[in-house]
Design a protein around this motif. Structure first.
Motif, mmCIF file in Angstrom:
data_model
loop_
_atom_site.group_PDB
_atom_site.id
_atom_site.type_symbol
_atom_site.label_atom_id
_atom_site.label_comp_id
_atom_site.label_asym_id
_atom_site.label_seq_id
_atom_site.Cartn_x
_atom_site.Cartn_y
_atom_site.Cartn_z
ATOM 1 N N PHE A 76 26.169 0.671 -52.950
ATOM 2 C CA PHE A 76 25.308 2.121 -52.287
ATOM 3 C C PHE A 76 24.971 2.111 -50.658
ATOM 4 O O PHE A 76 24.851 2.041 -50.059
ATOM 5 C CB PHE A 76 25.499 3.695 -53.107
ATOM 6 N N ILE A 79 25.062 -0.179 -47.836
ATOM 7 C CA ILE A 79 26.227 0.214 -46.869
ATOM 8 C C ILE A 79 25.571 1.324 -46.280
ATOM 9 O O ILE A 79 24.732 1.275 -44.769
ATOM 10 C CB ILE A 79 27.590 1.089 -47.327
ATOM 11 N N THR A 83 22.833 1.207 -41.999
ATOM 12 C CA THR A 83 23.150 2.649 -40.619
ATOM 13 C C THR A 83 21.841 3.316 -40.714
ATOM 14 O O THR A 83 21.501 3.742 -39.452
ATOM 15 C CB THR A 83 24.474 3.391 -41.753
ATOM 16 N N LYS A 90 18.586 3.494 -33.024
ATOM 17 C CA LYS A 90 19.183 4.521 -31.785
ATOM 18 C C LYS A 90 18.732 5.265 -31.195
ATOM 19 O O LYS A 90 18.454 6.506 -29.917
ATOM 20 C CB LYS A 90 20.382 4.559 -31.835
ATOM 21 N N LEU A 93 15.935 4.979 -29.466
ATOM 22 C CA LEU A 93 16.104 4.540 -27.917
ATOM 23 C C LEU A 93 16.423 5.865 -27.067
ATOM 24 O O LEU A 93 15.783 6.204 -25.890
ATOM 25 C CB LEU A 93 17.384 3.746 -28.337
ATOM 26 N N LEU B 4 21.551 2.427 -22.056
ATOM 27 C CA LEU B 4 21.890 2.274 -22.958
ATOM 28 C C LEU B 4 21.524 3.304 -23.298
ATOM 29 O O LEU B 4 22.629 4.314 -23.583
ATOM 30 C CB LEU B 4 21.261 1.331 -24.049
ATOM 31 N N THR B 8 24.847 6.668 -24.661
ATOM 32 C CA THR B 8 24.826 7.171 -25.547
ATOM 33 C C THR B 8 24.661 8.990 -24.924
ATOM 34 O O THR B 8 25.407 9.688 -25.492
ATOM 35 C CB THR B 8 23.326 7.370 -26.308
ATOM 36 N N SER B 16 26.711 7.111 -32.868
ATOM 37 C CA SER B 16 27.610 6.085 -32.373
ATOM 38 C C SER B 16 28.847 5.956 -33.793
ATOM 39 O O SER B 16 28.717 6.426 -34.497
ATOM 40 C CB SER B 16 26.616 4.858 -32.669
ATOM 41 N N ILE B 18 29.125 2.948 -35.866
ATOM 42 C CA ILE B 18 28.352 2.362 -36.970
ATOM 43 C C ILE B 18 28.416 3.389 -37.672
ATOM 44 O O ILE B 18 28.710 3.141 -38.682
ATOM 45 C CB ILE B 18 27.524 1.703 -36.522
ATOM 46 N N ILE B 19 28.052 4.508 -37.401
ATOM 47 C CA ILE B 19 27.357 5.591 -38.266
ATOM 48 C C ILE B 19 27.992 6.668 -38.679
ATOM 49 O O ILE B 19 28.599 6.838 -39.790
ATOM 50 C CB ILE B 19 26.399 6.489 -36.976
ATOM 51 N N ALA B 22 30.327 4.439 -41.115
ATOM 52 C CA ALA B 22 29.100 4.555 -42.540
ATOM 53 C C ALA B 22 29.661 5.747 -43.703
ATOM 54 O O ALA B 22 29.895 5.992 -44.627
ATOM 55 C CB ALA B 22 28.574 4.249 -42.085
ATOM 56 N N ILE B 25 32.969 6.076 -44.669
ATOM 57 C CA ILE B 25 33.392 5.205 -46.179
ATOM 58 C C ILE B 25 32.347 5.828 -47.569
ATOM 59 O O ILE B 25 32.657 6.217 -48.411
ATOM 60 C CB ILE B 25 32.655 3.958 -45.524
ATOM 61 N N MET B 26 30.905 6.917 -47.454
ATOM 62 C CA MET B 26 30.757 7.239 -47.884
ATOM 63 C C MET B 26 30.776 8.800 -48.675
ATOM 64 O O MET B 26 30.607 8.547 -50.267
ATOM 65 C CB MET B 26 28.906 7.410 -47.411
ATOM 66 N N ILE B 30 29.813 10.315 -52.069
ATOM 67 C CA ILE B 30 28.912 11.709 -52.116
ATOM 68 C C ILE B 30 29.408 12.932 -53.101
ATOM 69 O O ILE B 30 28.795 12.929 -53.942
ATOM 70 C CB ILE B 30 28.283 12.214 -50.783
#
Lengths: 107, 159
Positions: A76, A79, A83, A90, A93, B4, B8, B16, B18-19, B22, B25-26, B30
């Motif tokens: 866990f 992962i 992230t 981000k 940024l 960038l 965004t 994004s 990636i988040i 994730a 998946i989680m 949870i």
């Protein structure tokens, strides 16, 4: 088994130490986050695996269950923490935090 | 850096890729862990409140990573309200049922007259029922608080 656990935990603590020095010494937000990400992913993983090995020393059903739970925590964290680092970078940024350039003062 | 930021800002749905991946998946894990914390509340650390907060946090994570609309599709506002009220009803109903069967308020051993499990068995099982009720209520309240505050009470776009 206990020696292996000690080696894993010591390696994890070494990476934590390096990460903490990085957070304290590096010049701006992004580089500090880079150091903190090492703590979160690699060091925490090593410590968790070490603890799981320590629990699995005397092998019976209860200890195996506890060890499996600890390894699930490891998956866990593996992962979630990269992230989280990505999300923080981000957000910074988007909010307009300028990266540090050579010769500037530490923020 | 400018490029960038603009890219965004143009991205429509939440954060994004990636988040989002994730979180995708989680979230099932949870929720499974939240159920585990609720059910194991009387043997190990945890309980109804903590498990309910974990269950609610999974929906908050969905709303943050995607969109508030997406999380409201998965669990509608009506279902959320019904679940919360059902949780409170389970709690109070069990407690009042104990009082009606001759015990004190929340004295589970009195329920022995309804289904004979023995007073000790009922003390263990009654706390489980209470934990389930508390977990449902807390989950619903967490989610609806986030929805209300995150969208300024409009229930449309969210953060």
């Amino acid at each position: 088994m206990s020696v292996a656990a000690a080696i894993f935990i010591t390696a994890g603590l070494f990476f934590f130490l390096v990460g903490v020095i990085g957070v304290l010494r590096l010049p701006d937000f992004y580089t500090r986050l880079h150091a903190a990400g090492k703590c979160d992913s690699l060091a925490a993983e090593l410590v968790i695996v070490g603890v799981a090995l320590y629990v699995l020393q005397d092998f019976n059903l209860g200890n195996t269950l506890v060890g499996m739970k600890i390894l699930l925590i490891a998956v866990f964290v593996f992962i979630a923490s990269p992230t989280a680092t990505h999300a923080l970078t981000k957000a910074a940024l988007v909010a307009g935090v300028e990266p540090w350039k050579k010769g500037e003062k530490k923020s | 850096m400018k490029l960038l930021q603009e890219r965004t800002a143009k991205l429509k749905l939440g954060e994004s890729l990636i988040i989002q991946t994730a979180v995708r998946i989680m979230v099932p894990f949870i929720q499974l862990f939240g159920l585990y914390v609720i059910v194991h509340g009387h043997y190990s650390p945890g309980g109804g409140f903590q498990g309910g907060v974990i269950l609610g946090a999974s929906f908050v994570a969905l709303a943050l990573a995607f969109d508030q609309k997406f999380s409201m599709q998965l669990m509608s506002e009506r279902v959320n309200g019904v679940l919360g009220n059902l949780g409170a009803l389970i709690f109070v109903g069990t407690a009042v049922l104990c009082a009606l069967f001759g015990g004190l308020f929340l004295d589970y051993s009195a329920l022995d007259k309804l289904i004979p499990l023995g007073p000790i068995g009922w003390r263990s099982f009654g706390i489980f029922i209470i934990e389930v009720g508390v977990g449902l209520a807390v989950m619903s309240i967490m989610v609806s608080l986030f929805w209300d505050i995150g969208s300024n009470g409009e229930m449309d776009e969210g953060l």
